[in-house]
Scaffold this active site. Structure first.
Site, PDB file in Angstrom:
ATOM      1  N   GLU A 177       1.401  10.036  -9.408  1.00  0.00           N
ATOM      2  CA  GLU A 177       0.322   9.107  -9.222  1.00  0.00           C
ATOM      3  C   GLU A 177      -0.073   8.398 -10.545  1.00  0.00           C
ATOM      4  OE1 GLU A 177      -2.768  10.951  -7.429  1.00  0.00           O
ATOM      5  OE2 GLU A 177      -1.982  11.174  -5.322  1.00  0.00           O
ATOM      6  N   GLU A 359       2.329  14.641  -0.970  1.00  0.00           N
ATOM      7  CA  GLU A 359       1.118  15.148  -0.879  1.00  0.00           C
ATOM      8  C   GLU A 359       0.539  14.536   0.253  1.00  0.00           C
ATOM      9  OE1 GLU A 359      -1.718  14.951  -4.031  1.00  0.00           O
ATOM     10  OE2 GLU A 359      -0.058  15.387  -5.396  1.00  0.00           O
TER      11      GLU A 359
END
Ligand code: PNW
Length: 453
Positions: A177, A359
């Site tokens: 991320e 995720e």
């Protein structure tokens, strides 16, 4: 006639409740990150950041975290109990290179032990090389904004691969991320270095992209003929203009979508970095070396946000609008359909690229919402698979409650509850639910009972 009526009557209900079966080799997985679970990450920028007043809720500090560093066997056993096929975790650069050019062999040996333990238990290790935390020495040099960042990262990656490359790691992700990490560090100030100036975003963003490109090439060069998979993990959020009639909200939404969701992926697709954020920065740089630097794409999906234009910096405001039942401990909306929308967009950007849901999870201490949260997201993944979108696996975030960055220990994302005093791990009901799903390679799903549609 009657037959037709019965048919019409039954068909919708048949398709609305059914057993969802996943592909044979689907990689059921859970994900973690080193700083959040290992403990004693003393040489990192986060350790220093946690000691600045007011940075972390309730003044929490990672300290021992879940003490995973000293509980490899115990935690591997939990993975075995769950029945996961893959385990996604990250390596801690600050432990491997605590001071510039000084390599900690014990740390590398520790990770070797962890990987071998996973392999011994038939669990595929998926490694992330950078998950938010940095060595403090590198952060002090400007971190990703340093012009030499790609070379520093390359040295770390080389050391890691030379030590761990022959152990059968199933995939390597360079970054987790990166846009979320940098916006939190340079725009909202929630993460180190704790800056709040949108103009500062440009250099580290470019630094991370170039670092990914160089690491991708480096890993493949080191691997020679070994078939390794190198990718990147991107968080994709659904963004909606807050007021449909307001062109400024549409404009703010498109900028955020472009910078947050797609700036890195578009650079890789086009070999060109292009951002036009009038109030912050503008850049248009060819980066041909970035082309074809993904063997797979990791997607983290959590939520949807409504975007409002503001007349003062940072000009864009993201907010959650949803009834209480659909809001998590993080204040995020539960919006399962978004995983479908965002994966589909990613697939359209990279039509043949394998995708891994790296995720997806919920902060929910009472565990009332989690089982249904997981099932509803999985139902959309199943739909994507039926549309022949190549999704290799799904990682629930996360295994055990952990240090949730600026939010401290309050949000509880774990399939296992962590007792903060004794550090004892106890399975929540959803651990059983998830392990049943894994065992059956699917589950019975009744769409008419969906709670978060
Ligand atoms: C992830 N959003 O971050 C991180 O990879 C984990 O380290 C973290 O613990 C987990 O989610 C839970 O917070 C996110 O904007 C960043 O929706 C941003 C978002 C969601 C998750």
């Amino acid at each position: 006639m009657i037959k037709i009526l019965v048919f019409l009557f039954l068909t919708p209900s048949l398709s609305l409740s059914q057993t969802l079966t996943f592909p044979e080799n689907f990689q059921w997985c859970v994900a973690t990150a080193s700083h959040q679970i290992e403990g004693n990450n003393k040489d990192s920028d986060w350790w220093e950041f946690e000691r600045r007043p007011g940075t972390i809720k309730h003044n929490d500090k990672s300290i021992k975290a879940t003490d995973h560093w000293n509980r490899l066997e115990e935690d591997t056993q939990i993975l075995v109990d769950l029945g996961v096929k893959s385990y996604r975790f990250s390596l801690e650069w600050a432990k491997i290179e605590p001071r510039e050019g000084q390599w900690n062999k014990d740390a590398l040996e520790h990770y070797k032990k962890e990987i071998l333990l996973l392999k011994k238990n038939n669990i595929n290790p998926m490694v992330t090389l950078h998950h938010f935390s940095l060595p403090l020495w590198f952060a002090k040099k400007g971190g990703w904004a340093n012009k030499q960042a790609p070379q520093y990262f390359q040295k770390y990656v080389t050391k890691v691969y030379n030590h761990l490359g022959d152990l059968g790691v199933s995939s390597w992700a360079t970054f987790n991320e990166p846009t979320w990490n940098l916006i939190s560090g340079y725009v909202t100030g929630e993460f180190p270095p704790g800056k709040k100036d949108i103009k500062l975003l440009k250099d580290p963003l470019k630094g991370v992209i170039l670092s990914h490109g160089l690491a991708y090439k480096t890993l493949h060069q080191l691997a020679k003929d070994r078939p390794i998979k190198v990718g990147l993990v991107q968080n994709l959020n659904v963004f909606i203009p807050l007021r449909w009639w307001n062109p400024l909200d549409h404009y703010a939404k498109s900028i955020l979508d472009n910078v947050y969701n797609w700036s890195i992926l578009n650079t890789i697709k086009n070999g060109h970095f292009k951002v036009n954020f009038p109030t912050a920065f503008k850049d248009d740089s060819p980066m041909p070396q970035l082309k074809k630097t993904l063997d797979f794409l990791g997607i983290n999906y959590y939520t949807r946000q409504f975007i409002k234009f503001m007349f003062s910096p940072p000009f864009i405001k993201a907010q959650t609008i949803a009834p209480k039942e659909k809001i998590t401990e993080m204040g995020w909306e539960i919006y399962p359909k978004g995983i479908y929308t965002m994966v589909k967009k990613a697939h359209q950007t990279f039509p043949r690229l394998p995708i891994f849901i790296t995720e997806n999870g919920i902060g929910d201490k009472t565990d009332k919402k989690r089982p249904q949260f997981i099932k509803e997201h999985l139902s959309y993944i199943h739909k994507l698979l039926q549309e022949r979108i190549p999704i290799l696996g799904y990682c629930y975030w996360t295994l055990i409650d952990n240090f949730e960055w600026a939010h401290g220990y309050k949000p509880r994302f774990g399939l296992y509850n962590l007792d903060l005093k004794t550090l004892k791990r106890t399975p929540r009901n959803s651990a059983k639910v998830y392990s049943e799903i894994i065992k059956n390679n699917g589950f019975f799903y009744d769409k008419t009972k969906a709670l978060f549609e």
